[in-house]
Design an enzyme around this catalytic site. Structure first.
Site, short mmCIF file in Angstrom:
data_model
loop_
_atom_site.label_atom_id
_atom_site.label_comp_id
_atom_site.label_asym_id
_atom_site.label_seq_id
_atom_site.Cartn_x
_atom_site.Cartn_y
_atom_site.Cartn_z
N HIS A 62 -0.42 7.19 -4.63
CA HIS A 62 -1.29 6.13 -4.65
C HIS A 62 -0.95 4.93 -3.69
O HIS A 62 -1.96 5.21 -2.72
CB HIS A 62 -1.62 5.66 -6.51
CG HIS A 62 -2.36 4.31 -6.56
ND1 HIS A 62 -3.94 4.26 -6.66
CD2 HIS A 62 -2.65 2.60 -5.95
CE1 HIS A 62 -4.34 3.35 -6.26
NE2 HIS A 62 -3.94 2.78 -6.34
N GLU A 63 0.42 4.49 -3.67
CA GLU A 63 -0.12 3.87 -2.76
C GLU A 63 0.40 4.09 -0.93
O GLU A 63 0.58 3.15 -0.05
CB GLU A 63 1.53 2.60 -2.78
CG GLU A 63 1.09 2.10 -3.83
CD GLU A 63 -0.07 0.83 -4.19
OE1 GLU A 63 -0.72 0.54 -3.39
OE2 GLU A 63 -0.63 0.53 -4.70
N HIS B 32 -3.30 4.47 0.55
CA HIS B 32 -3.67 3.62 1.07
C HIS B 32 -3.10 3.68 2.34
O HIS B 32 -3.71 2.98 3.28
CB HIS B 32 -2.92 2.13 -0.21
CG HIS B 32 -3.95 1.68 -0.66
ND1 HIS B 32 -5.23 1.91 -1.06
CD2 HIS B 32 -3.70 1.79 -2.16
CE1 HIS B 32 -5.75 1.63 -2.48
NE2 HIS B 32 -4.69 1.94 -2.94
N HIS C 66 -4.48 5.65 5.17
CA HIS C 66 -5.59 5.25 5.29
C HIS C 66 -5.27 4.04 6.77
O HIS C 66 -5.93 3.93 7.03
CB HIS C 66 -6.54 4.92 4.49
CG HIS C 66 -7.76 4.80 4.25
ND1 HIS C 66 -8.40 3.82 3.13
CD2 HIS C 66 -8.69 4.65 5.72
CE1 HIS C 66 -9.60 3.93 3.57
NE2 HIS C 66 -9.58 4.30 4.88
#
Length: 598
Positions: free
Chosen positions: A389-390, A393, A396
């Protein structure tokens, strides 16, 4: 006996982020802080100048970019150092000094938006024609100019600014009440042992296989909230009234329109999400029925919703294994994407382990030098998904910073959860593909189903409740503890169906959700999740062309409005289709879960 949490000095360097990639020393930070202080005077010198010539406007916008880069380094160094060990006063002081400087700079720049708005459309077009360099900032300026009707006169804007701190009072009161003042009685397990109940301990307690303990923790939390129901209703009512004031003062038709306009999102997106979920409510009712049967209970209650329905599966995922599996799961994204992930693992992007005084939880901070990811990794499946998940981010942020000029390198909250959840979806589908053990596969499917329940359905229910209470106040009606509980009860019945007993305690859940003080924030969890599921499915089915579109989205920053960026990736969030596609996968997982449990 629990394992001792190490001191920061005892953590190996390979498990720490490379914070010195920003500043080699604290002294270097202090020098840049002094330089940042000079910007108050520099900014003030442009007061009254922006409308005079395109060259002056361009000069200011470049100055703003310079300040953005400077603050990025200052803030990331101070905050990341503070988070390494929150007990170190020096870094807390650095962060506090930055906050005060930011207030001073914001005050100095308060003239900027009104002055830009004072430039007529014809003059602005002349500015663009006369000064080629200004074209880079056309979108930045258009984002201000398109909201012209929602900005007021200079005197009125000053009054609005003076209300800012006052309008934040309901959230501040709720935070102090919820985080500092509330205390809960101990929960009692089936053997008569007491367990402390706090906001942090509540979730592990309701995940327990001990049903007596789950129920006791549930009642402990909600009986306390029930005793303060009128206070909670007054706080939430004040919050909504402040939003209504802000929307009406700025000439918006509703609080929903005002909140979504800041991110250039049409209100139809919000309503389409609710409608699409309503049209697929039977799937959630089916999941509740499956859960009730799997747990073997005569009645299913809210405190039965979190316990895994597949027991006895080993949940041990060391960090080295998590890195390997996440890396392998990203193979459909291509080698360029995986190379960025690998760079993050090997070059100091991640602070991996817990240490004394370290900030809890996990996050990604998209610094310009490179992202910084904070973990407190434990050897569990949940933390493996947190890594995926992190790093979603982080990648991105990395691609947006790399491919966009400073003015457009950041991205809005509406798209923030897409990249992180897309990584999680790819990881889950990789694990399922490579799992042959029937029990472990059922464990993984249940984990995935819970992501749908808690993110897509539950957050949409929150969004619907938030819309209901805002519309109620906009109609001139009041919010009371009684009607808040009634609305929330009816929504739980609607979303969970006849197989869940909606206890009176659950009617009070609205009073403990901090997101209801965040101004229409929660819907973005559901839209982001839906977009990510749709994108991951497209990547797995279409391959390179879908990956190229997705990388284009990740590289887009805020160079376009978020709906347009996602359309470029192959997802139209202005329609119901992404939500419907996500729920199609949810139904397929329900089919598999029933087969596995059989």
């Amino acid at each position: 006996m629990s394992e001792r949490v190490p001191q920061r000095s005892e953590i190996a360097d390979e498990n720490k982020w490379s914070i010195n990639d920003i500043y080699a020393t604290d002294e270097a930070w202090k020098e840049d802080f002094k330089r940042a202080q000079t910007f108050i005077e520099k900014i003030a010198s442009y007061n009254g100048e922006l409308r005079k010539s395109p060259q002056k406007l361009l000069e200011y916008l470049k100055l703003d970019d310079e300040l953005t880069l400077l603050f990025d380094a200052l803030v990331n160094y101070a905050q990341r150092k503070s988070d390494e060990d929150t007990r170190v006063a020096k870094y807390q002081d650095m962060s506090n000094r930055l906050e005060m400087l930011y207030v001073g700079i914001a005050g100095a720049a308060s003239f900027v938006t009104p002055e830009i708005l004072s430039i007529s459309e014809a003059d602005m077009e002349r500015f663009f024609a006369e000064c080629g360099g200004l074209s880079l900032y056309r979108r930045s300026l258009d984002r201000i100019l398109r909201r012209r009707e929602h900005f007021l006169s200079e005197k009125e804007e000053r009054i609005i600014a003076l209300t800012g701190e006052m309008l934040g009072v309901p959230e501040n009161i709720f935070s102090m009440f919820n985080d500092a003042d509330l205390k809960f009685p101990d929960a009692i397990d089936k053997d008569g042992n007491a367990h402390q109940v706090t906001h942090e301990s509540y979730i592990p307690l309701v995940h327990s296989e001990d049903r007596v303990l789950r129920k006791s923790a549930f009642e402990s939390i909600y009986h306390v909230y029930e005793s303060f129901k009128n206070t909670s209703a007054a706080m939430l009512s004040a919050q909504v009234k402040s939003l209504v004031f802000g929307a009406r003062a700025r000439n918006y038709n509703s609080t929903l329109e005002a909140a979504l306009d800041a991110n250039e999102v049409d209100t139809a997106v919000y309503r389409n999400l609710i409608d699409a979920v309503h049209e697929n409510m039977d799937a959630m009712h089916r999941y509740v029925k499956i859960r009730k049967k799997a747990l073997g209970v005569d009645e299913l209650h809210a405190y039965d919703l979190y316990v895994p329905i597949v027991a006895g599966v080993e949940d041990n995922v060391p960090f080295d294994l998590a890195k390997k599996e996440v890396y392998e799961s990203l193979a459909p994204m291509g080698e360029e994407y995986r190379a960025i992930f690998k760079e993050g693992l090997e070059n100091g992007w991640i602070d991996v382990l817990e240490n004394e005084g370290k900030r809890s939880g996990a996050y990604s901070a998209g610094a310009k030098v490179h992202p910084f990811v904070l973990l407190n990794y434990k050897n569990t499946l949940n933390w493996e998904f947190t890594l995926a998940h992190e790093m979603g981010h982080a990648i991105h942020s990395y691609l947006s910073n790399k491919n966009q000029p400073t003015a457009y390198s950041d991205y809005v909250i509406f798209v923030a959860e897409v990249a992180s959840t897309c990584n999680e979806s790819l990881l889950m589908q990789y694990l399922l593909k490579n799992t042959t053990d029937k029990k472990r596969r059922a464990f993984l499917v249940n984990y995935f189903l819970e992501q749908f329940r808690t993110t897509l359905y539950r957050q949409t229910m929150f969004a619907e409740f938030e819309l209901m209470i805002n519309e109620k106040v906009e109609r001139g009606e009041s919010l009371t503890a009684e009607n808040l509980c009634e609305m929330y009860h009816d929504l739980n019945v609607l979303y969970y169906g006849e197989d869940l007993i909606v206890d009176s305690e659950l009617d009070m859940e609205w009073s403990r959700i901090p997101h209801f003080y965040y101004d229409y924030y929660v819907y973005q969890y559901a839209t982001g999740f839906s977009a990510a599921i749709a994108l991951s499915q497209r990547i797995l089915s279409e391959g390179k062309s879908a990956v190229a579109d997705y990388i284009g989205f990740l590289s887009g920053g805020c160079s376009k409005d978020p709906i347009s960026l996602l359309r470029g990736a192959g997802v139209d969030m202005a329609s119901k289709q992404p939500v419907e596609e996500a729920l199609k996968l949810f139904r397929e997982l329900l089919d598999e879960m029933e087969e596995l449990l059989a």
